[in-house]
Design a protein around this motif. Structure first.
Motif, short mmCIF file in Angstrom:
data_model
loop_
_atom_site.label_atom_id
_atom_site.label_comp_id
_atom_site.label_asym_id
_atom_site.label_seq_id
_atom_site.Cartn_x
_atom_site.Cartn_y
_atom_site.Cartn_z
N TRP A 50 -64.45 -22.70 59.58
CA TRP A 50 -65.41 -23.70 59.10
C TRP A 50 -66.46 -24.05 60.16
N LEU A 51 -66.34 -23.47 61.35
CA LEU A 51 -67.35 -23.70 62.38
C LEU A 51 -68.29 -22.50 62.44
N SER A 52 -69.50 -22.73 62.93
CA SER A 52 -70.44 -21.63 63.11
C SER A 52 -69.99 -20.78 64.29
N GLY A 53 -70.55 -19.58 64.37
CA GLY A 53 -70.20 -18.70 65.49
C GLY A 53 -70.45 -19.40 66.82
N ARG A 54 -71.60 -20.07 66.90
CA ARG A 54 -71.97 -20.73 68.14
C ARG A 54 -71.02 -21.89 68.45
N ALA A 55 -70.72 -22.69 67.41
CA ALA A 55 -69.82 -23.84 67.62
C ALA A 55 -68.44 -23.37 68.09
N ASN A 56 -68.01 -22.21 67.59
CA ASN A 56 -66.73 -21.67 68.04
C ASN A 56 -66.75 -21.34 69.53
N LEU A 57 -67.88 -20.77 69.98
CA LEU A 57 -67.98 -20.45 71.41
C LEU A 57 -68.05 -21.72 72.25
N VAL A 58 -68.76 -22.73 71.74
CA VAL A 58 -68.83 -24.02 72.45
C VAL A 58 -67.42 -24.59 72.60
N ARG A 59 -66.67 -24.52 71.52
CA ARG A 59 -65.29 -25.02 71.53
C ARG A 59 -64.46 -24.31 72.62
N LEU A 60 -64.53 -22.96 72.64
CA LEU A 60 -63.74 -22.22 73.62
C LEU A 60 -64.18 -22.55 75.05
N ASP A 61 -65.48 -22.63 75.24
CA ASP A 61 -65.98 -22.90 76.58
C ASP A 61 -65.61 -24.31 77.04
N ALA A 62 -65.60 -25.26 76.09
CA ALA A 62 -65.25 -26.64 76.44
C ALA A 62 -63.78 -26.73 76.85
N CYS A 63 -62.96 -25.81 76.33
CA CYS A 63 -61.54 -25.82 76.66
C CYS A 63 -61.29 -25.20 78.03
N ASP A 64 -62.29 -24.53 78.59
CA ASP A 64 -62.15 -23.85 79.88
C ASP A 64 -62.44 -24.86 80.99
N ALA A 65 -61.38 -25.30 81.66
CA ALA A 65 -61.51 -26.36 82.66
C ALA A 65 -62.36 -25.92 83.85
N THR A 66 -62.48 -24.61 84.08
CA THR A 66 -63.21 -24.14 85.25
C THR A 66 -64.51 -23.44 84.86
N ALA A 67 -65.01 -23.73 83.67
CA ALA A 67 -66.23 -23.05 83.21
C ALA A 67 -67.40 -23.39 84.12
N PRO A 68 -68.23 -22.39 84.44
CA PRO A 68 -69.42 -22.65 85.25
C PRO A 68 -70.41 -23.52 84.46
N PRO A 69 -71.42 -24.10 85.15
CA PRO A 69 -72.40 -24.93 84.43
C PRO A 69 -73.27 -24.11 83.49
N ASP A 70 -74.22 -24.78 82.86
CA ASP A 70 -75.16 -24.16 81.91
C ASP A 70 -74.45 -23.49 80.74
N ARG A 71 -73.65 -24.29 80.03
CA ARG A 71 -72.94 -23.75 78.88
C ARG A 71 -73.88 -23.14 77.86
N LYS A 72 -74.97 -23.87 77.56
CA LYS A 72 -75.88 -23.41 76.51
C LYS A 72 -76.45 -22.04 76.85
N GLY A 73 -76.91 -21.89 78.10
CA GLY A 73 -77.50 -20.63 78.53
C GLY A 73 -76.50 -19.48 78.44
N ARG A 74 -75.29 -19.75 78.90
CA ARG A 74 -74.28 -18.69 78.91
C ARG A 74 -73.91 -18.27 77.49
N ILE A 75 -73.80 -19.26 76.60
CA ILE A 75 -73.43 -18.94 75.22
C ILE A 75 -74.54 -18.15 74.53
N ASP A 76 -75.80 -18.58 74.74
CA ASP A 76 -76.91 -17.84 74.15
C ASP A 76 -76.94 -16.41 74.66
N GLU A 77 -76.69 -16.25 75.95
CA GLU A 77 -76.73 -14.92 76.55
C GLU A 77 -75.64 -14.03 75.95
#
Lengths: 348, 288
Positions: free
Chosen positions: A129-156
């Motif tokens: 029920w989530l969009s492809g992008r929202a799914n990636l945001v969800r996974l990245d948000a769960c990553d405690a050590t994710a680098p900054p610039d989530r939006k840029g990395r997801i778009d890339e």
């Protein structure tokens, strides 16, 4: 695909059935880093999984994936590839044996090592029920050590797998190919040292399969180690520098791809008519060709050191009509069939 | 994408931050899901329907009938909150809670996203903790929804006046509001044991519907056992036994000692179910 990266390989020679008879090693303390395997991105020692049902899905395998390699992890459906990958990533615990990722023991060091490992396991899995992008945001948000610039990395990541235009579509509306691409995008959310891709070409059309091959090639070029599994040998054979072949829970073959196929004997294929098939087989055997197999009007045999020209001459001299004759370099499938005596697509 | 670039120690432990990030994402996931919003809207409809029905029938003979709280609603809108919670307590609240808490782990297993989360990596203990916290938050939100909508509906339809307690004493409307909020808080706390049972069942199956149905069944069976006088020996330990004790807030003096058993039983269930869920989930093979 056979460049200098393969030079560091400790698994340069093929080891047919190598894992088969090795005794179970006593498990060492889990937190000891793998000294010998520092050059290996993935290593297992007598890794075994016996399910509660008693079925032995993975039977004492010694996997060796050198850093920088593209390792084709091949085998028919049901041969234990996915179970092995699940053990490598700490999803299921081994019954015995050990596994290391990037030199660290799994599952003990999972929290430290998994951020450096991108994985696509047994097909893509996302919230429908989530969009492809929202799914990636969800996974990245769960990553405690994710680098900054989530939006840029997801778009890339989305651009990289060609999903940029469909990023805001709901996942449930994706085609199988798009789902597979989103799974790849999730593995590429941040720079990885190792990618574990389980059947990444499943459900993709030939065009998509080519793109995945290109992507794997690109990543390997940049220095990422890739462990890619498939039940379709031909599909990924050409991008691999190394190959490991599973059959009924055992690793029957492992090594550099070029050394596995080139040193194996060349094959000869002959077609004649039905009357002369037996005679032709006789001639081939007399000449010294081995493993002569007759199938109706067609014959196959291993050439050994004999030249096809000599075979042609001998056949003609014996009065056998040669309707067709060709020399084939053996494929991985031939090697597999010769080792296991069964077709590659035959599951247990 | 070079290994040199990735070799920097980006993996320093940031446990606190990890929980916070995950909690935010999880809250958005649960409260943003349309199914869950519909569940809350369904609960919000209960006080509205109840209020409208009482409003229409209040001048008739039927209006003065009905159990305790419902009969008093027409006299004071504050009682609509109590009446609505009382109506939802036996089945609608357990159902809502069963759906969301039963979905916690099993839902992720069913979509296959559990394996993605574990390999992100999200440590299993942290994932279970956050899932449980969010399920508790949803249960609290469910109770709060009924309370707030009940309060507004009651105020609009019947007005809010000084509260006549069960003892017959009267307190001011302001003090009455606090009493009603106390009722809501107690009901919310009463749900915590069931929430944890749902999370536990959710770790035992890959089929969310099974965990949901199981959770509702636990609540219903507990209520049935509670109604059998022959089993009075086990009644104090039952999940649902003290649910009705919210009425304590409507007495002249609220006696904390009278509220303690209910809260202790809930804490015991949370601890028990939580421990089993943790020991199961941290060792289980994830093969979904």
């Amino acid at each position: 695909m056979t460049d200098t990266r393969t030079a560091a390989s400790p698994a340069a020679s093929p080891t047919p059935g190598g894992a088969a008879g090795s005794p179970r090693a006593t498990p060492a303390p889990e937190e000891i880093a793998d000294q010998a395997g520092a050059e290996l991105a993935v290593r297992t020692k007598a890794l075994t999984k016996r399910f509660r049902s008693g079925q032995v899905a993975v039977n004492g395998i010694d996997l060796q994936v050198p850093r920088g390699a593209v390792y084709g992890f091949l085998g028919p459906n049901g041969s234990g590839k996915t179970t092995t990958i699940r053990m490598l990533l700490g999803l299921i615990g081994p019954s015995s044996g050990q596994a290391w990722l990037l030199g660290r023991p799994m599952p003990a060091a999972g929290t430290d090592v998994l951020p450096r490992v991108g994985a696509l396991i047994e097909g893509p899995a996302f919230h429908p029920w989530l969009s492809g992008r929202a799914n990636l945001v969800r996974l990245d948000a769960c990553d405690a050590t994710a680098p900054p610039d989530r939006k840029g990395r997801i778009d890339e990541a989305l651009e990289r797998v060609g999903l940029g235009a469909a990023a805001h579509k709901k996942y449930r509306q994706y085609s199988l190919g798009m789902k597979q691409r989103l799974g790849l995008a999730a593995a590429l959310l941040r720079p990885r040292e190792l990618l574990v891709l389980d059947e990444p070409t499943n459900g993709l059309d030939p065009q998509g399969t080519r793109e995945v091959r290109r992507l794997v090639g690109e990543l390997a070029e940049a220095g990422t180690t890739v462990l890619v599994s498939s039940h379709l040998l031909a599909e990924i054979e050409n991008v691999c520098t190394h190959v490991g072949i599973m059959s009924t829970g055992r690793l029957v073959l492992q090594g550099e791809r070029t050394s596995l196929t080139s040193q194996s004997d060349r094959q000869l294929w002959v077609r004649t008519d039905a009357e002369h098939a037996a005679g032709a087989a006789q001639v081939l055997t007399t000449l010294g060709l081995t493993e002569v197999v007759t199938d109706g009007t067609e014959l196959q045999a291993l050439l050994g050191e004999i030249s096809p020209a000599d075979v042609t001459r001998a056949l003609v001299t014996a009065g056998i009509p040669v309707l067709g004759l060709a020399e084939r370099a053996p494929t991985l499938e031939d090697v597999f069939v010769r080792l296991t005596g069964e077709g590659f697509d035959v599951a247990r | 994408m070079s290994p040199a670039e990735t070799a920097t120690p980006t993996t320093a432990p940031r446990t606190g931050g990890g929980v916070r990030h995950l909690l935010g994402s999880e809250l958005r996931l649960v409260f943003g899901r349309r199914r869950n919003v519909v569940l809350l809207l369904g609960l919000a409809a209960v006080p509205i329907l109840l209020g409208v029905v009482i409003f229409i029938t209040q001048d008739t003979v039927v209006g003065s009938q009905g159990p305790g709280f419902i009969g008093r609603v027409a006299g004071n809108g504050l009682f609509l909150v109590v009446a609505a919670l009382f109506t939802c307590l036996p089945f609608l609240l357990p159902l809502t809670i069963g759906i969301v808490s039963g979905d916690a782990i099993a839902g992720e297993a069913a979509t296959g996203t559990l394996r993605s989360l574990i390999t992100v990596p999200v440590p299993r203990t942290r994932l279970l903790l956050v899932k449980a916290i969010v399920a508790l938050c949803f249960a609290a939100a469910a109770v709060l929804t009924i309370a707030i909508v009940g309060l507004i509906t009651g105020w609009v339809l019947f007005g809010i006046s000084d509260l006549v307690l069960l003892s017959g004493d009267t307190i001011t409307a302001g003090a009455g509001l606090f009493r009603v909020l106390g009722v809501a808080a107690y009901v919310a706390m009463s749900m915590s044991g069931l929430v944890m049972v749902g999370v536990l069942l959710s770790t035992l199956t890959e089929t969310p519907v099974a965990a949901m149905a199981g959770t509702v069944t636990v609540a219903v069976v507990s209520a049935v056992l509670d109604s059998l006088p022959q089993l009075s020996a086990i009644h104090p330990g039952l999940l649902t036994h003290y649910w009705i004790d919210f009425a304590e807030f409507l007495r002249l003096e609220v006696d904390p000692a009278a509220l303690a058993p209910g809260l202790l039983v809930q804490a015991a269930w949370v601890l028990l179910a939580g421990t089993i869920a943790w020991s199961r989930f941290t060792t289980a093979d994830i093969s979904s």
